[in-house]
Design a protein around this motif. Structure first.
Motif, mmCIF file in Angstrom:
data_model
loop_
_atom_site.group_PDB
_atom_site.id
_atom_site.type_symbol
_atom_site.label_atom_id
_atom_site.label_comp_id
_atom_site.label_asym_id
_atom_site.label_seq_id
_atom_site.Cartn_x
_atom_site.Cartn_y
_atom_site.Cartn_z
ATOM 1 N N MET A 138 0.834 -1.201 0.000
ATOM 2 C CA MET A 138 0.000 0.000 0.000
ATOM 3 C C MET A 138 0.870 1.252 0.000
ATOM 4 O O MET A 138 0.607 2.218 -0.725
ATOM 5 N N LYS A 139 1.924 1.218 0.804
ATOM 6 C CA LYS A 139 2.841 2.369 0.862
ATOM 7 C C LYS A 139 3.513 2.597 -0.485
ATOM 8 O O LYS A 139 3.634 3.741 -0.958
ATOM 9 N N ASN A 140 3.922 1.512 -1.139
ATOM 10 C CA ASN A 140 4.572 1.631 -2.456
ATOM 11 C C ASN A 140 3.626 2.175 -3.519
ATOM 12 O O ASN A 140 4.071 2.731 -4.535
ATOM 13 N N LYS A 141 2.328 2.037 -3.309
ATOM 14 C CA LYS A 141 1.328 2.559 -4.237
ATOM 15 C C LYS A 141 0.887 3.971 -3.882
ATOM 16 O O LYS A 141 -0.024 4.508 -4.504
ATOM 17 N N GLY A 142 1.501 4.546 -2.848
ATOM 18 C CA GLY A 142 1.226 5.937 -2.519
ATOM 19 C C GLY A 142 0.498 6.194 -1.217
ATOM 20 O O GLY A 142 0.273 7.354 -0.850
ATOM 21 N N SER A 143 0.123 5.144 -0.488
ATOM 22 C CA SER A 143 -0.559 5.348 0.788
ATOM 23 C C SER A 143 0.398 5.982 1.802
ATOM 24 O O SER A 143 1.583 5.660 1.846
ATOM 25 N N LYS A 144 -0.140 6.881 2.597
ATOM 26 C CA LYS A 144 0.639 7.610 3.582
ATOM 27 C C LYS A 144 0.328 7.097 4.987
ATOM 28 O O LYS A 144 -0.814 7.138 5.439
ATOM 29 N N PHE A 145 1.366 6.604 5.645
ATOM 30 C CA PHE A 145 1.219 6.089 7.003
ATOM 31 C C PHE A 145 2.148 6.847 7.947
ATOM 32 O O PHE A 145 3.285 7.162 7.604
ATOM 33 N N LYS A 146 1.649 7.109 9.154
ATOM 34 C CA LYS A 146 2.480 7.633 10.227
ATOM 35 C C LYS A 146 2.290 6.761 11.462
ATOM 36 O O LYS A 146 1.393 5.918 11.516
ATOM 37 N N THR A 147 3.151 6.976 12.460
ATOM 38 C CA THR A 147 3.055 6.207 13.693
ATOM 39 C C THR A 147 2.295 6.995 14.749
ATOM 40 O O THR A 147 2.285 8.225 14.748
ATOM 41 N N GLY A 148 1.640 6.254 15.645
ATOM 42 C CA GLY A 148 1.015 6.844 16.813
ATOM 43 C C GLY A 148 1.916 6.670 18.018
ATOM 44 O O GLY A 148 2.666 5.692 18.126
ATOM 45 N N THR A 149 1.851 7.618 18.946
ATOM 46 C CA THR A 149 2.707 7.601 20.129
ATOM 47 C C THR A 149 2.131 6.689 21.193
ATOM 48 O O THR A 149 0.972 6.831 21.591
ATOM 49 N N VAL A 150 2.930 5.739 21.658
ATOM 50 C CA VAL A 150 2.521 4.808 22.709
ATOM 51 C C VAL A 150 3.200 5.201 24.014
ATOM 52 O O VAL A 150 4.430 5.287 24.083
ATOM 53 N N ILE A 151 2.401 5.437 25.028
ATOM 54 C CA ILE A 151 2.919 5.807 26.334
ATOM 55 C C ILE A 151 3.295 4.564 27.128
ATOM 56 O O ILE A 151 4.339 4.493 27.773
ATOM 57 N N GLU A 152 2.436 3.559 27.070
ATOM 58 C CA GLU A 152 2.652 2.317 27.811
ATOM 59 C C GLU A 152 2.165 1.148 26.968
ATOM 60 O O GLU A 152 1.048 1.161 26.456
ATOM 61 N N TRP A 153 3.012 0.143 26.798
ATOM 62 C CA TRP A 153 2.661 -1.065 26.043
ATOM 63 C C TRP A 153 2.797 -2.241 26.991
ATOM 64 O O TRP A 153 3.869 -2.516 27.515
ATOM 65 N N MET A 154 1.685 -2.929 27.224
ATOM 66 C CA MET A 154 1.646 -4.001 28.216
ATOM 67 C C MET A 154 1.334 -5.320 27.529
ATOM 68 O O MET A 154 0.227 -5.530 27.033
ATOM 69 N N ASP A 155 2.296 -6.193 27.494
ATOM 70 C CA ASP A 155 2.162 -7.487 26.831
ATOM 71 C C ASP A 155 1.421 -8.457 27.748
ATOM 72 O O ASP A 155 1.366 -8.282 28.956
ATOM 73 N N CYS A 156 0.835 -9.488 27.149
ATOM 74 C CA CYS A 156 0.171 -10.544 27.917
ATOM 75 C C CYS A 156 0.620 -11.904 27.414
ATOM 76 O O CYS A 156 -0.173 -12.834 27.294
ATOM 77 N N GLY A 157 1.912 -12.031 27.115
ATOM 78 C CA GLY A 157 2.406 -13.206 26.426
ATOM 79 C C GLY A 157 2.840 -14.353 27.311
ATOM 80 O O GLY A 157 2.753 -15.509 26.917
ATOM 81 N N ASN A 158 3.329 -14.082 28.518
ATOM 82 C CA ASN A 158 3.732 -15.160 29.420
ATOM 83 C C ASN A 158 3.388 -14.759 30.851
ATOM 84 O O ASN A 158 2.941 -13.643 31.118
ATOM 85 N N LYS A 159 3.607 -15.684 31.784
ATOM 86 C CA LYS A 159 3.144 -15.459 33.153
ATOM 87 C C LYS A 159 3.705 -14.179 33.752
ATOM 88 O O LYS A 159 2.962 -13.363 34.324
#
Length: 334
Positions: free
Chosen positions: A204-225
């Protein structure tokens, strides 16, 4: 706006808890991960959410009803789709193809977050990211001097960027996303053996779509105990002034509760010290025990223990002499 929630993964890193409970249904501060995620997005997205579409495995009708109920309580239609094979993120999203139209948020249900959640409709998409120490485990992005994404790379073997995609995305045009996902499937385009959303976004980006990032203050995983327990701790801190964490129907006798803690309806705490950072499910009994930084499921009985950094499932009987445990549902240990 619609929310698509891929959540069919098996959660092998969180066994034994995920042998009987899908990972997105593991409770965090008394609510399943997916419920907290949906409540957070609906609360902060600034748009009316018309539909929440879940992509699941064979979780059973009771779980499906619970998921639909979560959507309906948030004022949205709840839809259920199935992913029968683990063929990658792009394939998972495409399983909800009938719901991919208009503006959509894609939210993988194994993470919780606090973020600057602005859905900028002048962009074709917003990808929420956070810098990490080991980017080889994640999809990552590179950006130009104006903040536009110039490259999407799935789990790079060599350093490309340390800005990891956390699993939350906004796309202005769900129909266009669906076309690009279908293109990967039709042409059998895989990366690391699977159909990847990052490949669709790169196209999509190569076809001209424009993407930006959003700011993450806290990222909390739930992958293991350990990270689930850390996330439970953070969420308890976040919501302690917003939610009724100790049920009025809980019975607390000759015991001390060091907040923040969650104690569910019908729970009974006797001759014990609970907390901080403990979550106890509905109908559970704790006697003659001391618990810190621990999650206990529903309808469990715990006696004569001193526990920390532990997870105990539903319908467990535990009367033991351990300091740290991870016990799945329907277990007995004495």
């Amino acid at each position: 706006m619609k929310i698509i929630v891929p959540m069919a993964g098996r959660g092998t890193r969180l066994r034994p808890h995920t042998l009987t409970t899908p990972k997105p249904l593991i409770p965090i501060a008394g609510k399943p991960v997916v419920q907290r995620l949906m409540e957070d997005i609906v609360k902060i997205c600034g748009q009316k959410v018309e539909e929440i579409a879940y992509v699941i495995g064979d979780f059973g009708k009771e779980v499906e009803k619970m998921l639909v109920d979560v959507a309906e309580r948030l004022g949205a239609k709840g839809s259920i789709y199935y992913q029968d094979q683990p063929l990658g993120t792009a394939h998972a999203i495409l399983c909800a193809a009938p719901s991919l139209s208009g503006p959509v948020v894609i939210a993988f249900a194994d993470t919780l977050f606090r973020a600057d959640f602005i859905l900028d409709s002048s962009l074709d998409g917003v990808i929420w990211t956070k810098r990490v120490e080991n980017p080889r485990q994640f999809g990552v992005v590179k950006k130009d001097e104006n903040g536009f994404i110039t490259e999407f790379v799935e789990k790079p073997e060599h350093f490309v960027s340390d800005e990891a995609i956390i699993g939350i995305y906004f796309f202005k045009d769900g129909e266009y996303l669906k076309q690009e996902l279908q293109y990967l499937i039709d042409n059998d385009i895989k990366d690391k053996g699977e159909y990847q959303l990052t490949n669709a976004m790169e196209n999509m980006k190569n076809k001209g779509s424009k993407f930006k990032t959003g700011t993450v203050i806290e990222w909390m995983d739930c992958g293991n105990k350990n990270v689930v327990l850390e996330t439970n701790m953070k969420i308890l801190d976040f919501v302690k002034n917003e939610e009724q964490l100790i049920s009025r129907d809980a019975v607390i006798e000759n015991s001390t509760v060091v907040e923040p803690c969650f104690i569910g309806a019908g729970a009974k705490i006797v001759n014990s010290k609970i907390g901080p950072y403990v979550s106890i499910g509905e109908g559970t009994t704790v006697e003659n025990s001391e618990l810190t930084q621990t999650i206990v499921g529903q309808n469990t009985v715990i006696k004569n223990v001193n526990l920390t950094n532990s997870m105990i499932g539903n319908k467990v009987f535990f009367n033991g002499n351990y300091r740290e445990v991870s016990i799945g549902d329907y277990s007995t240990l004495e």
